[in-house]
Design an enzyme around this catalytic site. Structure first.
Site: not given
Ligand code: NAD
Length: 501
Positions: A153, A177, A180, A230, A285, A385
Site C-alpha cells: 500500500f 495484483k 487492496e 511485509s 520501507c 518494524e
Molecule cells: P503486506 O505484506 O501486508 O501486503 C503486501 C501484499 O501482499 C498486498 O498486495 C496484500 O494484498 C498481500 N497480502 C497481505 N496479506 C497476505 C497474506 N496473508 N497472504 C498473501 N498475500 C497477502 O504489506 P503492506 O502493509 O501493504 O506494505 C508495507 C510493508 O511493505 C512494510 O513491511 C514495508 O517495509 C514493505 N515494503 C518493502 C519495500 C522494499 O522494497 N523492501 C518497499 C515498500 C514496502
C-alpha cells in the site's frame, strides 16, 4: 448504499470488467474515513482468465522489436508526466501522504518507465568467437512468459511501476495484483499504459488479498513473481511460489538505522533525520526508524526532539502538512499499541505523538512524530518494524560499536552515516552489512540505472527489481553454440558464389 460507490474494475484481455465476485472491500480516505470506492476480491475463474489472456498475448508480444517496445514506453512516460498532478491527487486521497510526497511517489515510478524505454541497451547477449575451430558461442536473453507482481500500500504508484514496465519491456506479459488498500492510482496508471499502446492481454490486473496471492503463487502458467510488502507475507510468497517452480524476488520489511558521528553537519543531519523518520508518517520501507548517536552526538537529542515537534500533522491534501494519516484504523491501533509497549518496556518517551488534534479531520488515522530514547535491542519497539512516525534513539561510544548494533539487526534494507570524515565514511561503507548505504543521504534509494539492493532479512531472491539485475530476473539466458562448415574444406560448392533468391 454501495451502489453509489464506484467499483474498481479488473483488467482482463484489454477490457476493464466488473468482477462477478461476492467479496468486496472498501477503499477509504484515511484522513476522513470517506469511502472512495470498493475493490473486488477476484474469483479463481477471473484470475485464470487473466493468466490465459497473458499467455496468449505472450505468443506475439515476445516477437515485437526492441524499438516497438521502446517507443511504447517513451509514449507512456509522456502520458504519466502530463497526468502527474491528477495521479498525485488520486494517490494522496486514498493513501494519505502529502501531495508533494504523492508526486514523488509517481515521479520515482516515472524514472523506472524511462529506464524501461532504454532496456534494449541492457538486454544484450554475449558472443565468444572461435571457442573451437569454426565454432562461436553466444547468448540470447529471452523473455520468460507470463510474470506476476504483488504490491504493497505504501507506494501505490512507484512499486507497480517497478514491475510491469520492466517485465513488458523485456518481452514478457504481466498480471498485476495491486494493494487492496489503495488500488485507484495504480488503476489510473494502468489506463495510461493501455493509452500508450500496451496491447490486450500484455498487461492484466486482478484484485484481492491472501487467496488471490496464493493462487498467483501456485498457477503453473506464471513463470516469475515479484513481491514487495511485509516480511511475514514475503517469506510465505517466496516459499510457496518457489515450490511451484517460479523465479521469485521479494523485497520486504526493514529497520533502517542512521548512525550520527559528532563531526557531522548538525543542522543538515537533524533535518535529514526528521524528514526520513517522520515523512510519509514513517510508512516507507526506507524510513529511518533508529538513530544511533555516537559519542558527543548524544547531546543533540533535545534538538532532535524539538525539530520533530515542529512537524505539522494533517490531511495530505492540505498545504503545509508534513505528515499525513496512517493507512488504516488497524495500522493506527497497531502503532498505538507498540508505543504503549515501548513505555512498558522502559524506553523513555521523549515525544508522544498519539491522539493529535487535527481540526476538521477528527476521524483521521493520525499519529504525530513520536520519539523514544534509551531503546535497547531487546525491546519490541526495536525488534518490530513499526511502520509509523516513531523514531528509536540509541547511543554508542564509537563508530565500531554503532556498526556492530546495525549488523546485529537482521534487516538489511537501508542505512545512513552522517559525518564530515571521508575515512569514517569509507570504513562504514566497507564494514556495514546493509544493501543500501547513504553517506549524508538519509534515504539512499538508488536511481533506476542501479538496482534496488536491500539485503539480508529485507530481501529474498538474488536479483533486484530494476537496473541491470532486472533484465536477468525477467529473462532466461540461452547459450547457442554454432558451427558452420567452410564449403572449401568439406568439398561442396562454395556458397559465397551462390546467388540466393
Ligand atoms: P503486506 O505484506 O501486508 O501486503 C503486501 C501484499 O501482499 C498486498 O498486495 C496484500 O494484498 C498481500 N497480502 C497481505 N496479506 C497476505 C497474506 N496473508 N497472504 C498473501 N498475500 C497477502 O504489506 P503492506 O502493509 O501493504 O506494505 C508495507 C510493508 O511493505 C512494510 O513491511 C514495508 O517495509 C514493505 N515494503 C518493502 C519495500 C522494499 O522494497 N523492501 C518497499 C515498500 C514496502
Amino acid at each position: 448504499m454501495t451502489h453509489s460507490i464506484p467499483s474498481i474494475k479488473l483488467l482482463i484481455d484489454g477490457q476493464f470488467v466488473e468482477s462477478t465476485t461476492s467479496q468486496w472491500r472498501e477503499v477509504v480516505d484515511p484522513a476522513t474515513q470517506q469511502v472512495l470506492a470498493r475493490v473486488p476480491f477476484a474469483s479463481e475463474a477471473e484470475l485464470n482468465a487473466a493468466v490465459a489472456s497473458a499467455a496468449a498475448a505472450f505468443k506475439t508480444w515476445r516477437k515485437t522489436s526492441i524499438g516497438t517496445r521502446a517507443r511504447l514506453f517513451l509514449k507512456y512516460q509522456q502520458l504519466i508526466r502530463e497526468n502527474l498532478k491528477e495521479l498525485a491527487a488520486i494517490l494522496s486521497a486514498e493513501q494519505g501522504k502529502t501531495l508533494a510526497d504523492a508526486e514523488g511517489d509517481v515521479f520515482r515510478g516515472l524514472e523506472v518507465v524511462e529506464h524501461a524505454a532504454g532496456i534494449g541497451n541492457l538486454q544484450l547477449g554475449e558472443l565468444a568467437n572461435n571457442v573451437a575451430g569454426g565454432v562461436d558461442t553466444y547468448t540470447l536473453l529471452q523473455p520468460l512468459g507470463v510474470c506476476a507482481g504483488i504490491t504493497p500500500f505504501n507506494f501505490p504508484a512507484m512499486i507497480p511501476l517497478w514491475m510491469f514496465p520492466m517485465a513488458i519491456a523485456t518481452g514478457n506479459t504481466f498480471v498485476l495484483k495491486p494493494s487492496e488498500q489503495d488500488p485507484m492510482v495504480t488503476m489510473r496508471l494502468v489506463e495510461l499504459a493501455l493509452e500508450a499502446g500496451v496491447p490486450p492481454g500484455v498487461l492484466n490486473v486482478v484484485h484481492g488479498g491472501a487467496e488471490v496471492v496464493d493462487r498467483l503463487c501456485d498457477h503453473p502458467d506464471i513463470k516469475a513473481l515479484s513481491f514487495v510488502g511485509s516480511s511475514r507475507v514475503g517469506a510465505h510468497v517466496y516459499q510457496r511460489a518457489s515450490q511451484a517452480g517460479k523465479r521469485v524476488q521479494c523485497m520486504m520489511g526493514a529497520k533502517n538505522h542512521a548512525v550520527v558521528l559528532p563531526d557531522a553537519h548538525k543542522e543538515q543531519t537533524l533535518n535529514s533525520l526528521a524528514g526520513a523518520a517522520f515523512g510519509a508518517a514513517g510508512q516507507r520501507c526506507m524510513a529511518i526508524s533508529v538513530a544511533v548517536l555516537v559519542g558527543a552526538a548524544r547531546d543533540w537529542l533535545p534538538e532532535l526532539v524539538a525539530k520533530a515537534a515542529t512537524l505539522k500533522v494533517g490531511a495530505g491534501s492540505k498545504p503545509g502538512t508534513d505528515l499525513g494519516p496512517l493507512i488504516s484504523r488497524a495500522a493506527l491501533d497497531r502503532v498505538g499499541s507498540l508505543i504503549e509497549q515501548g513505555v512498558r518496556e522502559g524506553a523513555r518517551l521523549e515525544l508522544d505523538g498519539r491522539n493529535p488534534v487535527v481540526a476538521g479531520y477528527e476521524q483521521g488515522n493520525f499519529v504525530g512524530p513520536t520519539l523514544f530514547s534509551g531503546v535497547t535491542p531487546g525491546m519490541s519497539l526495536y525488534r518490530e518494524e513499526i511502520f509509523g512516525p516513531v523514531l528509536c534513539v540509541m547511543q554508542a561510544e564509537t563508530l565500531d560499536e554503532a556498526i556492530a548494533i546495525v549488523n546485529a539487526n537482521p534487516h538489511g534494507n537501508g542505512t545512513a552515516l552522517f559525518t564530515r570524515s571521508g575515512a569514517a565514511a569509507r570504513h562504514f561503507q566497507e564494514e556495514i552489512e546493509v544493501g543500501q548505504v547513504g553517506i549524508n543521504v538519509p534515504i539512499p534509494v538508488p536511481v533506476p540505472i542501479f538496482s534496488f539492493t536491500g539485503s539480508r532479512a529485507s530481501k529474498l531472491g538474488d536479483l533486484g527489481p530494476y537496473g541491470k539485475q532486472v533484465v536477468q530476473f525477467y529473462t532466461q539466458t540461452k547459450t547457442v553454440t554454432q558451427r558452420w562448415f567452410d564449403e572449401n574444406e568439406v568439398g561442396g560448392p562454395v556458397n559465397t558464389t551462390i546467388t540466393l533468391k
